[in-house]
Design an enzyme around this catalytic site. Structure first.
Site, PDB file in Angstrom:
ATOM      1  N   CYS A 210     -16.868  -9.427  -8.544  1.00 29.81           N
ATOM      2  CA  CYS A 210     -16.852 -10.854  -7.442  1.00 29.81           C
ATOM      3  C   CYS A 210     -18.236 -10.927  -7.001  1.00 29.81           C
ATOM      4  CB  CYS A 210     -16.183 -11.228  -6.906  1.00 29.81           C
ATOM      5  SG  CYS A 210     -15.429 -13.291  -6.304  1.00 29.81           S
TER       6      CYS A 210
ATOM      7  N   HIS B  13     -11.062 -11.113 -10.364  1.00 29.68           N
ATOM      8  CA  HIS B  13     -10.750  -9.992  -9.327  1.00 29.68           C
ATOM      9  C   HIS B  13      -9.363  -9.513  -9.880  1.00 29.68           C
ATOM     10  CE1 HIS B  13     -12.518 -11.044  -5.163  1.00 29.68           C
ATOM     11  NE2 HIS B  13     -12.244 -12.044  -5.565  1.00 29.68           N
TER      12      HIS B  13
ATOM     13  N   GLU C 236      -8.232  -6.185  -8.812  1.00 33.31           N
ATOM     14  CA  GLU C 236      -7.729  -5.456  -8.267  1.00 33.31           C
ATOM     15  C   GLU C 236      -6.671  -5.960  -7.893  1.00 33.31           C
ATOM     16  OE1 GLU C 236     -10.652  -7.089  -7.903  1.00 33.31           O
ATOM     17  OE2 GLU C 236     -10.803  -7.692  -5.581  1.00 33.31           O
TER      18      GLU C 236
END
Ligand code: XMP
Length: 506
Positions: free
Chosen positions: A78, A164, A166
């Site tokens: 990001c 993202h 994660e």
């Protein structure tokens, strides 16, 4: 190990945990950390986190450009992706509107996407986006709203992703992080809790030898596991103290005794300081004043007790990794919301601090606890703040308000346990609102306090959503509280997220 530059994004800790889940040690560091210190850590890979900033902002946190010359693979996520593009000569477009949510990504062939199908669902949350990649890079993924959703420079092993990877909303996100760590950075798997715990035990023995250690125990998970580690390392030289402020939950003192004895920690002294804490808070209504008064008094009692033991050399604390990282302020841009009393140290004591859990996340602490033989029910307890119920009684704390809140809180928590909801939510609490409202009981008018119930789902306590507890259970809890607790005629359920509301009321 992997170094994660913490640019202040809300998922920075999550990235660090994901890396550990893949069996590799991770450290969050400030972007201002000196390059020489980073080199000392000998990282196999670097990850840049997200950030609330735009890389064009005057105060935007930047990476020291030297990091690009160390020949270490870098993954930008990001803001990290945008920053890498920006710093290496690409272009980033500033956009006012934030793009937020799931999107379909079309990917090209790249090492970082190995094993993935050409179309992937991913999670975006960003304003700016990369418009032009730097020299040496090529675009490897695009979505409807982001032309450069991912980029790579395979010669230098630099990768950037706008989404993202994660978060759980990106189903194949872990595979992408895994590809970066295993295939690109060639990290070796060696973060193993059993092994790490053994090393910690050895270090504790070596450092403390036969000196005495004091530690405050609260019944919470962190101090319990830290205590168990120390007990294993140094045995009878561990002195546990628990201060009964009077602001603990109903029967909590008994529970602490029970937990300490069932976990075989021994040497516990409980100090009854209820009266002095209540006296201290007379006429105090300001939340910060309350917090500071409680903390100061707590530590002065603790100091007196330490002096009584005598010959102490160490003070142990249940500090865990996020506490350490936050107090070292790797995320400098955060505002001070509340003074948490466990991070303030007793000033008058000249003791060395020992923090056996300082490298662990909460889920890791629980796993270590299990390895040490601590019962699961103790390890699954919700967090409880140092100042206790005093910060859940808004305004002045009085004996009758305290008694009311203890009863209401006890009903709430027990009903959650009976309904098997307690372990599914992150933290549940009752608070007493110091306003009275009109009600009717039997045929009589009542004029009593309001109890607010709050239960949140959260993975890191930095952000939280209110728990969607089934209505019939809420109804049961409300009925029990108004029927059984004298002084309450109304119960409300808090449906605010954090942010904007915090989890505690003060
Ligand atoms: P807030 O209210 O800031 O709380 O959203 C986040 C988490 O921190 C806990 N908390 C504390 N824990 N000492 C503690 O040990 C404190 O002074 C303190 N204040 C808040 C809170 O219960 C929640 O889990």
């Amino acid at each position: 190990m992997v170094v994660i530059f913490n640019f202040g994004g809300q998922y920075a800790h999550l990235i660090a945990r994901r890396v550990r889940e893949l069996g590799i040690r991770s450290e969050l560091i400030s972007p201002h950390e000196k390059i020489a210190n980073i080199k000392k850590l000998k990282p196999q890979a670097v990850i840049f986190s997200g950030s609330p900033y735009s890389c064009y902002d005057k105060n935007a946190p930047k990476a020291n450009p030297e990091i690009y010359k160390l020949n270490i693979p870098i993954l930008g996520i990001c803001y990290g992706h945008q920053l890498m593009a920006f710093q290496l000569g690409g272009q980033v477009l500033s956009k006012r509107n934030k793009q937020f949510g799931k999107e379909m990504l079309k990917i090209k062939k790249s090492k970082i996407f190995e094993g993935l199908k050409p179309y992937q669902n991913v999670w975006f949350s960003h304003g700016d986006q990369v418009n032009k990649v730097p020299e040496g890079f090529k675009i490897i993924a695009a979505s409807k709203n982001a032309q450069v959703a991912a980029m790579e420079d395979p010669a230098r092993n630099f990768y950037g992703i706008q989404f993202h990877a994660e978060v759980a909303h990106t189903p194949k996100g872990m595979k992408i992080i895994e590809n970066f760590l295993y295939k690109i950075a060639r990290c070796r798997v060696d973060w193993n809790l059993g092994k790490v715990t053994k090393i910690i035990l050895e270090k504790l023995k070596e450092e403390i030898t036969d000196n005495k250690v004091i530690m405050a125990i609260s019944g919470g998970v962190d101090s319990l596991v830290a205590g168990a580690l120390l007990k294993k390392a140094i045995g009878k030289n561990l002195y546990l103290i628990s201060i009964d402020t009077g602001f603990l939950r109903l029967n909590e003192v008994e529970e602490i005794k029970n937990i300490v004895s069932a976990s075989k920690l021994g040497n516990l002294k409980i100090i009854n300081a209820r009266k002095s804490f209540l006296d201290l808070l007379k006429n105090v209504t300001n939340p910060e004043e309350k917090r500071q008064k409680i903390a100061k008094h707590y530590f002065s009692i603790f100091e007196d007790e330490a002096k009584k033991i005598g010959n102490l050399k160490y003070l142990a604390q249940g500090t865990i990794y996020p506490d350490r990282v936050e107090s070292a302020s790797t995320s400098k841009h955060a505002d001070k919301i509340k003074s948490h009393h466990n991070v303030t140290l007793p000033r008058g004591l000249k003791l060395k601090i020992i923090e056996p859990l300082a490298d662990f996340y909460k889920d890791e602490v629980r796993k270590v606890g299990i390895k040490l033989g601590i019962k699961k029910i103790f390890l699954n307890r919700h967090p409880f703040p140092g100042p206790g119920l005093a910060i859940r009684i808004l305004g002045e704390v009085t004996p009758d308000r305290l008694a009311i809140l203890k009863e209401a809180d006890n009903i709430f928590i027990n009903e959650l346990k009976n309904a098997r909801i307690y372990n599914k939510v992150g933290q549940a609490l009752a608070a007493l609102l110091p306003v009275k409202s009109v009600g009717v009981m039997g045929d009589a008018r009542t004029y009593s306090y309001i109890i607010a119930l709050r239960s949140v789902d959260t993975s890191d306590f930095m952000t939280a959503d209110w728990s969607k507890i089934p209505q019939q259970i809420l109804e049961r809890i409300s009925t029990r509280i108004v029927n059984e607790v004298r002084g309450v005629n109304r119960v409300v359920y808090d449906i605010t997220q954090k942010p904007p509301a915090t989890i505690e009321y003060e």
